[in-house]
Design a protein around this motif. Structure first.
Motif, PDB file in Angstrom:
ATOM      1  N   THR A  31       0.831  -1.203   0.000  1.00 23.84           N
ATOM      2  CA  THR A  31       0.000   0.000   0.000  1.00 23.84           C
ATOM      3  C   THR A  31       0.862   1.248   0.000  1.00 23.84           C
ATOM      4  OG1 THR A  31      -1.744  -1.168   1.188  1.00 23.84           O
ATOM      5  CG2 THR A  31      -1.835   1.242   1.201  1.00 23.84           C
ATOM      6  N   GLN A  32       1.922   1.286   0.825  1.00 25.38           N
ATOM      7  CA  GLN A  32       2.818   2.445   0.862  1.00 25.38           C
ATOM      8  C   GLN A  32       3.547   2.618  -0.465  1.00 25.38           C
ATOM      9  OE1 GLN A  32       5.052   1.207   4.369  1.00 25.38           O
ATOM     10  NE2 GLN A  32       4.246   2.953   5.539  1.00 25.38           N
ATOM     11  N   LEU A  89       1.130   4.043  -2.852  1.00 27.55           N
ATOM     12  CA  LEU A  89       0.824   5.440  -2.531  1.00 27.55           C
ATOM     13  C   LEU A  89       1.885   6.379  -3.089  1.00 27.55           C
ATOM     14  CD1 LEU A  89      -0.925   7.530  -1.106  1.00 27.55           C
ATOM     15  CD2 LEU A  89       0.335   7.060   1.015  1.00 27.55           C
ATOM     16  N   THR A 130       0.822   6.965  -6.498  1.00 26.88           N
ATOM     17  CA  THR A 130      -0.410   7.756  -6.476  1.00 26.88           C
ATOM     18  C   THR A 130      -0.101   9.233  -6.264  1.00 26.88           C
ATOM     19  OG1 THR A 130      -1.781   5.932  -5.687  1.00 26.88           O
ATOM     20  CG2 THR A 130      -2.564   8.157  -5.231  1.00 26.88           C
ATOM     21  N   LEU A 133      -2.562   2.719  -5.816  1.00 28.31           N
ATOM     22  CA  LEU A 133      -3.051   2.652  -4.438  1.00 28.31           C
ATOM     23  C   LEU A 133      -4.086   1.540  -4.283  1.00 28.31           C
ATOM     24  CD1 LEU A 133      -3.004   3.893  -1.615  1.00 28.31           C
ATOM     25  CD2 LEU A 133      -4.793   5.479  -2.371  1.00 28.31           C
ATOM     26  N   TRP A 142      -3.480  -1.919  -2.275  1.00 32.13           N
ATOM     27  CA  TRP A 142      -4.365  -2.260  -1.160  1.00 32.13           C
ATOM     28  C   TRP A 142      -4.996  -3.636  -1.365  1.00 32.13           C
ATOM     29  CZ3 TRP A 142      -9.888  -2.584  -1.226  1.00 32.13           C
ATOM     30  CH2 TRP A 142     -10.453  -2.764   0.037  1.00 32.13           C
TER      31      TRP A 142
END
Length: 462
Positions: A71-72, A75, A78, A410, A414
């Motif tokens: 997820t990081q 991001l 993103t 993202l 996730w």
């Protein structure tokens, strides 16, 4: 009040010559423009796209070194695209006012240095900072180049011109896959991690080429010292004939007309269709190395790089062939829809098959379909926009569409953390492609017409 967008050509007075009397001259001019511009623009796009996607290869080791979750890691990409989107329209306005030579050169130096500096990331937060900075500085390049091509290539030639320019994306992904895998092998050399070498060696070329741009690019055909007066007149005539069929802006003040055109349902439909397509482009650009790693059975980074290059070879062949076919038929709608469906099928093959060979074939389908559709897509918005709204219109469509690039990493990251598999993310990309196809069927794209013989010029020049 006049539009802030600069007019790229000066139209010669007098009636237009008959097409059959000027066909040979048309072909020669397009060939000359193609030889002078497309190779150099291709090289610029290579370094641009490499700096955009190299984080996908860096992630093979950087995720572990910096202790990032999926997820990081998603991001970080993103945030890059959110910055890219926010600055895209202002950057295109600046290009139209300042000129391609100075503006493109400046932003290339800036993003090259910012991309190189990503090697200093030490945590998720510092990685976010550097990727945002790269997004801000690179924002105007692709929409600026798409606008720049409309200054030099009439629409009848533009599918292959776009394809030959945008083919830099699969070429970069293919060569970058193999090269990046090798660069990661420098891990520990002079105390630097492999991913730090990656950002260093792949970031600096953009800054160097940015300086070269100042001396090589010409803002408009009328300022090109490498074209004769007769060639300038011929090119201006071809572009003038195209602009006479542009949509007429609605009545009212110039400012109101421009705003009303940019906020129209036409621009909205193009933007949403591009959003659906860009999700797959982001999947290919960001996640391909990790997707290949997930089904490659513990292969080395070098082997993963070589495997990830295979879909890009297929993409190169597909883009050139399909772009030529579209120009010869002078048909855009089905040449846009069919590759999108082809890409959707590819993602489903990768998601649902348990055979590595079929999964890799699915990635080949997805990459070929998505990039081929993109090169056709960008031949269509200019037909639905008035000439003065074209620069901002292209930037708005590109910006809204690139929300797909912002959200895809993202969402897929996730879903990967949630399900421990890429399958759900691949289905998500496939569904959006089908939605994009439905929207493409109602876009205001001209119907097929008989292809002019002159459309062979771009291909022969290449």
């Amino acid at each position: 009040m006049s539009s802030p967008i600069a007019t790229p050509i000066e139209h010669p007075p007098g009636p237009l010559p008959a097409a059959d009397a000027t066909l040979g001259a048309d072909q020669r001019v397009i060939q000359k423009v193609s030889r002078h511009l497309l190779g150099f623009l291709f090289l610029l796009f290579v370094v641009s796209f490499l700096d955009r996607i190299n984080i996908g290869f860096a992630g093979l080791t950087m995720v572990k070194d910096l202790g990032l979750t999926s997820t990081q890691f998603g991001l970080a990409t993103t945030l890059f695209y959110l910055a890219y989107i926010a600055c895209g329209v202002p950057s295109n306005i600046a290009l139209a006012r300042i000129g391609a030579r100075r503006w493109i050169g400046t932003i290339m130096v800036a993003w090259g240095l910012a991309s190189t500096a990503t090697m200093f990331a030490t945590s998720a937060e510092s990685l976010y900072f550097w990727r945002v900075l790269v997004g801000i500085t690179e924002a105007g390049f692709l929409p600026g180049m798409l606008l720049y091509l409309t200054y030099w290539f009439p629409s009848a030639y533009r599918a292959r011109a776009n394809a030959l320019f945008m083919i830099a994306m699969p070429v970069t992904a293919g060569v970058g896959s193999a090269l990046s895998g090798l660069i990661l092998g420098l891990d520990g050399t002079y105390g630097l991690k492999g991913w730090q070498w990656l950002f260093l060696l792949e970031g600096l070329p953009a800054a160097v080429l940015g300086i070269v741009v100042y001396g090589y690019l010409t803002d408009t055909p009328q300022r090109a010292t490498w074209l004769t007066d007769d060639e300038k007149t011929t090119l201006s005539r071809m572009l003038t004939a195209e602009h006479t069929s542009d949509p007429v802006p609605p009545a009212g003040s110039a400012r109101r007309s421009l705003l009303s055109e940019l906020s129209s349902s036409t621009v909205l439909k193009f933007s949403v269709a591009y959003f659906c397509l860009v999700n797959s482009l982001a999947m290919v650009a960001v996640w391909t190395p990790l997707i290949v790693k997930s089904f490659s059975g513990g292969a080395s980074n070098s082997t993963i790089g070589l495997l990830a290059a295979i879909p890009q070879v297929c993409t190169i062949v597909g883009m050139v062939w399909w772009g030529r076919r579209s120009d010869q038929a002078q048909e855009r709608r089905w040449h846009l829809v069919l590759p999108m469906l082809f890409a959707a099928l590819g993602w489903l093959m990768t998601a649902w098959s348990s055979q590595p060979a079929v999964q890799l074939l699915g990635v080949c389908f997805a990459s070929t379909g998505a990039y081929t559709a993109m090169s056709i897509f960008w031949t269509t918005p200019d037909h639905a926009l008035s000439f003065r709204a074209r620069a901002l219109g292209i930037a708005v469509i590109n910006a809204v569409g690139n929300l797909g690039s912002a959200f895809n990493p993202l969402i897929v990251g996730w879903l990967k953390d949630l399900t421990h598999s890429f399958s759900t993310g691949l289905v998500y990309a496939s569904v959006l492609l089908v939605v994009g196809c439905a929207i493409a069927l109602i876009l205001p794209i001209p119907k097929a017409s008989k292809a002019p013989k002159a459309t062979r010029a771009v291909g022969s020049a290449a």
